[in-house]
Design a protein around this motif. Structure first.
Motif, PDB file in Angstrom:
ATOM      1  N   TYR A  24      -5.232   6.524  -0.741  1.00 17.85           N
ATOM      2  CA  TYR A  24      -4.249   5.096  -1.411  1.00 17.85           C
ATOM      3  C   TYR A  24      -4.402   4.571  -2.523  1.00 17.85           C
ATOM      4  N   VAL A  25      -2.849   3.837  -3.030  1.00 17.98           N
ATOM      5  CA  VAL A  25      -3.135   2.402  -4.278  1.00 17.98           C
ATOM      6  C   VAL A  25      -2.687   1.664  -3.960  1.00 17.98           C
ATOM      7  N   CYS A  26      -3.114  -0.151  -3.847  1.00 12.73           N
ATOM      8  CA  CYS A  26      -3.086  -0.902  -3.247  1.00 12.73           C
ATOM      9  C   CYS A  26      -2.192  -1.938  -4.022  1.00 12.73           C
TER      10      CYS A  26
ATOM     11  N   ILE B 102       0.739  -1.372   0.162  1.00 10.76           N
ATOM     12  CA  ILE B 102       0.381   0.001  -0.371  1.00 10.76           C
ATOM     13  C   ILE B 102       0.650   1.074  -0.317  1.00 10.76           C
ATOM     14  N   TYR B 103       0.403   2.123  -1.089  1.00  6.82           N
ATOM     15  CA  TYR B 103       1.330   3.684  -0.820  1.00  6.82           C
ATOM     16  C   TYR B 103       0.528   4.223  -0.791  1.00  6.82           C
ATOM     17  N   GLU B 104       1.077   5.722  -0.167  1.00  4.99           N
ATOM     18  CA  GLU B 104       0.349   7.259  -0.157  1.00  4.99           C
ATOM     19  C   GLU B 104       0.028   7.293  -1.551  1.00  4.99           C
ATOM     20  N   LYS B 105      -0.660   7.525  -2.073  1.00  8.73           N
ATOM     21  CA  LYS B 105      -0.959   8.710  -3.288  1.00  8.73           C
ATOM     22  C   LYS B 105      -0.211   9.970  -3.711  1.00  8.73           C
TER      23      LYS B 105
ATOM     24  N   MET C 184       4.427  -0.922 -11.660  1.00  9.75           N
ATOM     25  CA  MET C 184       3.357  -1.479 -10.861  1.00  9.75           C
ATOM     26  C   MET C 184       2.263  -1.484 -11.373  1.00  9.75           C
ATOM     27  N   GLU C 185       1.938  -0.877 -11.916  1.00 10.61           N
ATOM     28  CA  GLU C 185       0.262  -0.394 -12.574  1.00 10.61           C
ATOM     29  C   GLU C 185      -0.383  -2.006 -12.819  1.00 10.61           C
ATOM     30  N   GLN C 186       0.279  -3.062 -13.197  1.00  9.21           N
ATOM     31  CA  GLN C 186      -0.559  -4.524 -14.172  1.00  9.21           C
ATOM     32  C   GLN C 186      -0.825  -5.019 -12.767  1.00  9.21           C
ATOM     33  N   TYR C 187      -0.712  -4.711 -11.222  1.00 18.59           N
ATOM     34  CA  TYR C 187      -0.500  -5.064  -9.646  1.00 18.59           C
ATOM     35  C   TYR C 187      -1.257  -4.824  -9.145  1.00 18.59           C
ATOM     36  N   LYS C 188      -1.988  -3.810  -9.898  1.00 18.07           N
ATOM     37  CA  LYS C 188      -3.519  -2.502  -8.774  1.00 18.07           C
ATOM     38  C   LYS C 188      -4.331  -2.683  -8.660  1.00 18.07           C
ATOM     39  N   ILE C 189      -4.783  -3.381  -7.624  1.00 18.17           N
ATOM     40  CA  ILE C 189      -5.870  -4.362  -6.997  1.00 18.17           C
ATOM     41  C   ILE C 189      -7.500  -3.026  -6.713  1.00 18.17           C
ATOM     42  N   TYR C 190      -6.462  -1.669  -6.276  1.00 19.32           N
ATOM     43  CA  TYR C 190      -7.850  -0.810  -5.168  1.00 19.32           C
ATOM     44  C   TYR C 190      -6.803   0.701  -5.193  1.00 19.32           C
ATOM     45  N   GLU C 191      -7.596   1.727  -5.720  1.00 20.19           N
ATOM     46  CA  GLU C 191      -7.471   2.791  -5.558  1.00 20.19           C
ATOM     47  C   GLU C 191      -8.270   3.794  -4.496  1.00 20.19           C
ATOM     48  N   ASP C 192      -8.013   4.978  -4.267  1.00 19.24           N
ATOM     49  CA  ASP C 192      -8.848   6.147  -3.301  1.00 19.24           C
ATOM     50  C   ASP C 192      -7.998   7.540  -3.831  1.00 19.24           C
ATOM     51  N   GLU C 193      -8.297   8.750  -2.785  1.00 19.18           N
ATOM     52  CA  GLU C 193      -8.251   9.838  -2.936  1.00 19.18           C
ATOM     53  C   GLU C 193      -6.966   9.170  -2.394  1.00 19.18           C
TER      54      GLU C 193
ATOM     55  N   GLY D  50     -14.233   3.642  -9.319  1.00 20.58           N
ATOM     56  CA  GLY D  50     -14.137   2.594 -10.970  1.00 20.58           C
ATOM     57  C   GLY D  50     -13.936   2.368 -10.949  1.00 20.58           C
ATOM     58  N   ASN D  51     -13.166   1.567 -12.029  1.00 17.46           N
ATOM     59  CA  ASN D  51     -12.082   0.320 -12.030  1.00 17.46           C
ATOM     60  C   ASN D  51     -11.433   0.022 -11.194  1.00 17.46           C
ATOM     61  N   ASP D  52     -11.224   0.715  -9.771  1.00 12.68           N
ATOM     62  CA  ASP D  52      -9.640   0.544  -9.115  1.00 12.68           C
ATOM     63  C   ASP D  52      -9.961  -0.978  -8.590  1.00 12.68           C
ATOM     64  N   ALA D  53     -10.704  -1.050  -8.620  1.00 12.53           N
ATOM     65  CA  ALA D  53     -10.980  -3.347  -7.856  1.00 12.53           C
ATOM     66  C   ALA D  53     -10.922  -3.879  -8.791  1.00 12.53           C
ATOM     67  N   LEU D  54     -10.878  -3.632  -9.971  1.00 10.45           N
ATOM     68  CA  LEU D  54     -10.428  -5.106 -10.919  1.00 10.45           C
ATOM     69  C   LEU D  54      -8.920  -5.594 -10.551  1.00 10.45           C
ATOM     70  N   MET D  55      -9.207  -6.989 -10.869  1.00  8.86           N
ATOM     71  CA  MET D  55      -8.084  -7.584 -10.904  1.00  8.86           C
ATOM     72  C   MET D  55      -7.438  -7.740 -12.390  1.00  8.86           C
ATOM     73  N   LEU D  56      -6.081  -7.234 -11.751  1.00  2.36           N
ATOM     74  CA  LEU D  56      -4.804  -7.024 -12.929  1.00  2.36           C
ATOM     75  C   LEU D  56      -3.436  -8.083 -12.959  1.00  2.36           C
ATOM     76  N   TYR D  57      -3.975  -9.042 -13.450  1.00  3.20           N
ATOM     77  CA  TYR D  57      -2.735  -9.502 -13.211  1.00  3.20           C
ATOM     78  C   TYR D  57      -1.859  -9.886 -14.114  1.00  3.20           C
TER      79      TYR D  57
END
Length: 432
Positions: A356-358, A320-323, A345-354, A424-431
């Motif tokens: 944090y990005v995970c 988890i990182y602070e945006k 790292m974008e291929q591993y992103k599963i979540y993002e809000d104002e 939006g699509n921030d919760a999509l699993m991108l592997y």
């Protein structure tokens, strides 16, 4: 899932270097001779509700304890403690099962004799069961290994869900199972391809493995000092990971089945959520001892047949990182001896809000799940692992890799959470 089970323990590595080290072991009671429990036999919801309201039933909160003693000549006495306000009336029916095969031991005839089957509310009694006319007693009295056993399934209403109970019984002294010490599978043996992708300066640390705690502490200290020297020489922005406690997993209302041998209401207790600064091999996962990952673990039993407690196997690593710390996609994350840009790292992103990005970066920790799990098991002498346990781990892994992003959310004052911050699509699993 016990979301409050956030690991704060130091484990086997000094607090100077490691916040969380050895796998967390849940405290559990000493194994007892007999355990009561529901034996799953799924039936329609309407029927379960009716039976639960009218009969002694685990579905309506009625409790009992069972303790079986083999008296010889096929006779079993079962001490029953009825902890309910309802009368308990066992039927003159049973199933005799063997644990190692999960199959019923078929009777030679149907003539099993029962006596004292009625146990009044809030009282104890001894039910006597005579198997001598129904089973091959000489076969039952043949010693079996101490990691196998027989158990009775007793019922008060035709083995319906919530209306049957399990009670172990020993017909003969068991034969001790010879314990074989297995050499731990080291990281380089378990996954040489991933080890080869680690930066050359850091690879020796991940290739080495020792069971000696003092040696592990020394290697960890040297590694952290080396990281600091090497990374300070690089003219790049390396963003540290964070572990905000307010961001967590929210248990879905959806019912899940990880292990059919475990009661439905205990499925989520087979998993744990931890904040860890080390991986399953006790290796540092970030550039400092302060960097942690959110780790979803599967609990596996310490002894065959146990469904409570166990040893955790870390499965899914979420960084988890602070945006506002990520200025461009060419800034870097440092994970397990590798530098990756946030574009990579974008291929591993599963979540993002104002805030944090995970990223689910489990692929950077192992490439083959079965091989990885077996390497974790090889490090421990206090775990039980067979195909059923493997299927449990695999089911947990598949469910959370498919749903991790949509389950992330924020704690509330009541201990639950909300996922309203997912956008939006921030919760999509991108592997890969």
């Amino acid at each position: 899932m016990k979301r409050e089970d956030i690991s704060e323990a130091v484990g086997n590595i000094s607090t100077k270097y490691i916040q969380e080290a050895a796998p967390n072991i849940r405290v559990k009671k000493k194994p007892v001779w007999v355990k009561w429990g529901v034996v799953a036999a799924v039936f329609c919801f309407f029927s379960m509700t009716v039976f639960a309201n009218s009969l002694f039933s685990s579905l309506s909160g009625d409790e009992l304890s069972l303790s079986a003693t083999y008296e010889g000549n096929g006779v079993i006495s079962v001490q029953v403690e009825n902890r309910s306000d309802k009368e308990l009336n066992f039927q003159s029916k049973l199933k005799l099962m063997r644990w190692s095969t999960s199959e019923e031991v078929k009777p030679l005839s149907g003539k099993v004799s029962f006596s004292n089957t009625e146990i009044p509310a809030n009282s104890s009694g001894t039910m006597v069961i005579d198997l001598s006319d129904a089973y091959d007693i000489s076969l039952l009295e043949t010693p079996i290994s101490d990691d196998d056993w027989y158990y009775l399934v007793l019922t008060n209403n035709n083995f319906l869900f919530g209306q049957d109970w399990m009670c172990t019984v020993e017909f003969a002294e068991s034969v001790p199972t010879e314990k074989v010490d297995v050499a731990p599978i080291t990281p380089v043996d378990a996954d040489p391809e991933l080890i080869s992708e680690i930066m050359e300066e850091f690879r020796p640390y991940f290739e080495r493995y020792t069971l000696d705690i003092n040696e592990r502490n020394r290697l960890a200290g040297e590694y952290l000092e080396h990281c600091q020297r090497v990374l300070e020489q690089m003219d790049i922005n390396i963003v540290p990971s964070v572990s905000p406690n307010e961001l967590t997993l929210i248990d879905s209302a959806e019912s899940v089945l990880f292990d059919p041998a475990v009661p439905a209401d205990m499925q989520l207790q087979l998993t744990g959520l931890h904040r860890r600064s080390t991986d399953g091999y006790d290796k540092i996962i970030g550039a400092s001892a302060e960097e942690c990952a959110m780790v979803l673990s599967a609990y596996i039993p310490q002894h065959k047949g146990e469904i409570d407690g166990g040893v955790d196997i870390p499965l899914i690593y979420v960084f988890i990182y602070e945006k506002n710390e990520i200025h461009t996609t060419q800034d870097y994350a440092f994970i397990r001896g590798q530098l990756l840009t946030f574009e990579q790292m974008e291929q591993y992103k599963i979540y993002e809000d104002e805030q944090y990005v995970c990223y689910d970066v489990s692929d950077l920790f192992y490439s083959d799940l079965r091989q990885y799990v077996e390497s974790m098991v090889s490090q421990r002498s206090d775990v039980y692992f067979d195909e059923q346990v493997w299927e449990r781990v695999q089911n947990i892994y598949t469910y959370y890799r498919d749903n991790m992003g949509t389950l992330l959310g924020y704690r509330t004052d009541t201990g639950r959470g909300t996922t309203e911050n997912v956008t939006g699509n921030d919760a999509l699993m991108l592997y890969k």
